[in-house]
Enzyme design. Structure first.
Site, PDB file in Angstrom:
ATOM      1  N   TYR A 143       0.951  -1.271  -0.094  1.00  0.00           N
ATOM      2  CA  TYR A 143      -0.106  -0.138  -0.028  1.00  0.00           C
ATOM      3  C   TYR A 143       0.918   1.201  -0.081  1.00  0.00           C
ATOM      4  O   TYR A 143       1.601   1.583   0.961  1.00  0.00           O
ATOM      5  CB  TYR A 143      -0.785  -0.074   1.223  1.00  0.00           C
ATOM      6  CG  TYR A 143      -2.057   1.008   1.663  1.00  0.00           C
ATOM      7  CD1 TYR A 143      -2.142   2.112   0.670  1.00  0.00           C
ATOM      8  CD2 TYR A 143      -2.544   1.221   2.723  1.00  0.00           C
ATOM      9  CE1 TYR A 143      -3.116   3.080   0.750  1.00  0.00           C
ATOM     10  CE2 TYR A 143      -3.439   2.200   2.726  1.00  0.00           C
ATOM     11  CZ  TYR A 143      -3.780   3.117   1.655  1.00  0.00           C
ATOM     12  OH  TYR A 143      -4.521   4.104   1.872  1.00  0.00           O
ATOM     13  N   LYS A 173      -1.362  -1.328  -4.304  1.00  0.00           N
ATOM     14  CA  LYS A 173      -2.349  -0.170  -4.072  1.00  0.00           C
ATOM     15  C   LYS A 173      -1.727   1.009  -4.100  1.00  0.00           C
ATOM     16  O   LYS A 173      -0.767   1.514  -3.317  1.00  0.00           O
ATOM     17  CB  LYS A 173      -2.997  -0.113  -2.814  1.00  0.00           C
ATOM     18  CG  LYS A 173      -4.094   1.040  -2.596  1.00  0.00           C
ATOM     19  CD  LYS A 173      -4.575   0.571  -1.408  1.00  0.00           C
ATOM     20  CE  LYS A 173      -5.901   1.720  -1.190  1.00  0.00           C
ATOM     21  NZ  LYS A 173      -5.436   3.109  -1.218  1.00  0.00           N
TER      22      LYS A 173
END
Length: 320
Positions: A143, A173
């Site tokens: 992330y 992400k």
């Protein structure tokens, strides 16, 4: 190596954590929330306990309970449930990763630790590797959100050779506006079957052109149907229509950003649109004002987000 049952693609809703007025987690509405995402928004993948879900404002026990509830209520309804297990403590991240595997989650994601920060790629990789190893059967996603973590290591650099260190790595992400970095992530990893999930909702169309395979975002909780229409237009190579959808979505996001937009306001909008009470955020965040909610409601109505009928005519002036 851990392989997902199918590649994570399309829209992924960054779920909100519903709370009572007293600041306790309201587990009772999560089943209704699942049905709303699937039936009303057409979104069947979720990202739990991330920024939108106030994951880092929850205790480890609460994060475990929230993850369990989403996995349980999403069974046979959701395609993939990804649990964010990032924390400042390596041990807590490992505990949450192991727990995610035990409850049957479809993958885990981790942000860079952001207080005592890793300043080099190798140090960050070593941290992520230890978390991934706690759940060796689960797909692992990084992330990347440097604006919040302060960790400025480029994602392109991080991905170089990452499978040698983290064999369960399946994707990224990417919650940053640096499309050069994002584009190079895609370009330099074309031989890999990574999921490139873009995390800046208002720029999604640009990321699709760069090769994004999907998107994780808060607005897909209540604008999922509209964004799916944009994805469909893009897939059909109707780029003019896709652009019209993106501009319309941008109008709303641009409007609320000027008012002050974050997790608190996302909760207010989701309550307004879905009818499911999301409650207030947890301190230090403050509840969205009535003025904000009223203004957001008026803007949604002015944009006619229930129909989008004028978009097919290329009418970019309507509702502005």
């Amino acid at each position: 190596m851990a392989f997902p049952k199918k590649k994570l693609q399309g829209l992924v809703a960054a779920t909100i954590t519903p709370m009572t007025e007293n600041g306790e987690i309201n587990f009772s509405v999560i089943g209704q929330y699942v049905d709303y995402l699937v039936k009303e928004q057409g979104v069947k993948n979720i990202f739990v306990n991330g920024t939108t879900g106030e994951g880092l404002s929850l205790s480890v026990s609460e994060r475990r309970q929230v993850a369990e509830e989403w996995v349980t209520k999403g069974k046979d309804k959701l395609d993939q449930v990804i649990i964010h297990v990032g924390a400042l403590s390596l041990k807590e991240s490992q505990e949450l990763a192991q727990h995610a595997a035990e409850i049957g989650a479809d993958g885990i994601a981790v942000i860079a630790p952001f207080f005592l920060k890793p300043w080099t790629k190798d140090i960050l990789i070593n941290f992520l590797k230890e978390v991934a190893a706690a759940a060796p059967a689960l797909p692992f996603y990084y992330y990347h959100i440097p604006a919040l973590t302060g960790v400025k290591i480029r994602a392109e650099e991080l991905l170089d050779g990452i499978l040698d260190k983290i064999p369960t790595f399946q994707g990224l992400k990417f919650s940053d506006t640096d499309l050069l970095d994002f584009g190079q992530c895609v370009d330099q990893n074309r031989q890999q079957q990574f999921a490139f999930l873009f995390g800046v909702d208002e720029q999604l169309l640009s990321a699709l052109v760069m090769g994004a395979t999907g998107a994780v975002g808060s607005t897909y909780n209540y604008l999922g149907k509209k964004t799916n229409q944009m994805l469909e237009a893009f897939e059909q190579k109707d780029f003019s229509l896709a652009l019209n959808y993106q501009f319309c979505i941008q109008r709303f996001i641009n409007f609320v950003v000027k008012l002050g937009f974050g997790v608190s306001q996302t909760k207010a909008i989701m309550t307004l649109v879905s009818g499911i009470p999301m409650g207030p955020p947890r301190l230090p965040l403050q509840k969205a004002s009535r003025e904000f909610t009223d203004s957001a409601e008026a803007k949604l109505k002015s944009l006619d987000f229930l129909s989008f009928t004028d978009l097919k005519d290329g009418n970019l002036e309507a509702g502005s």
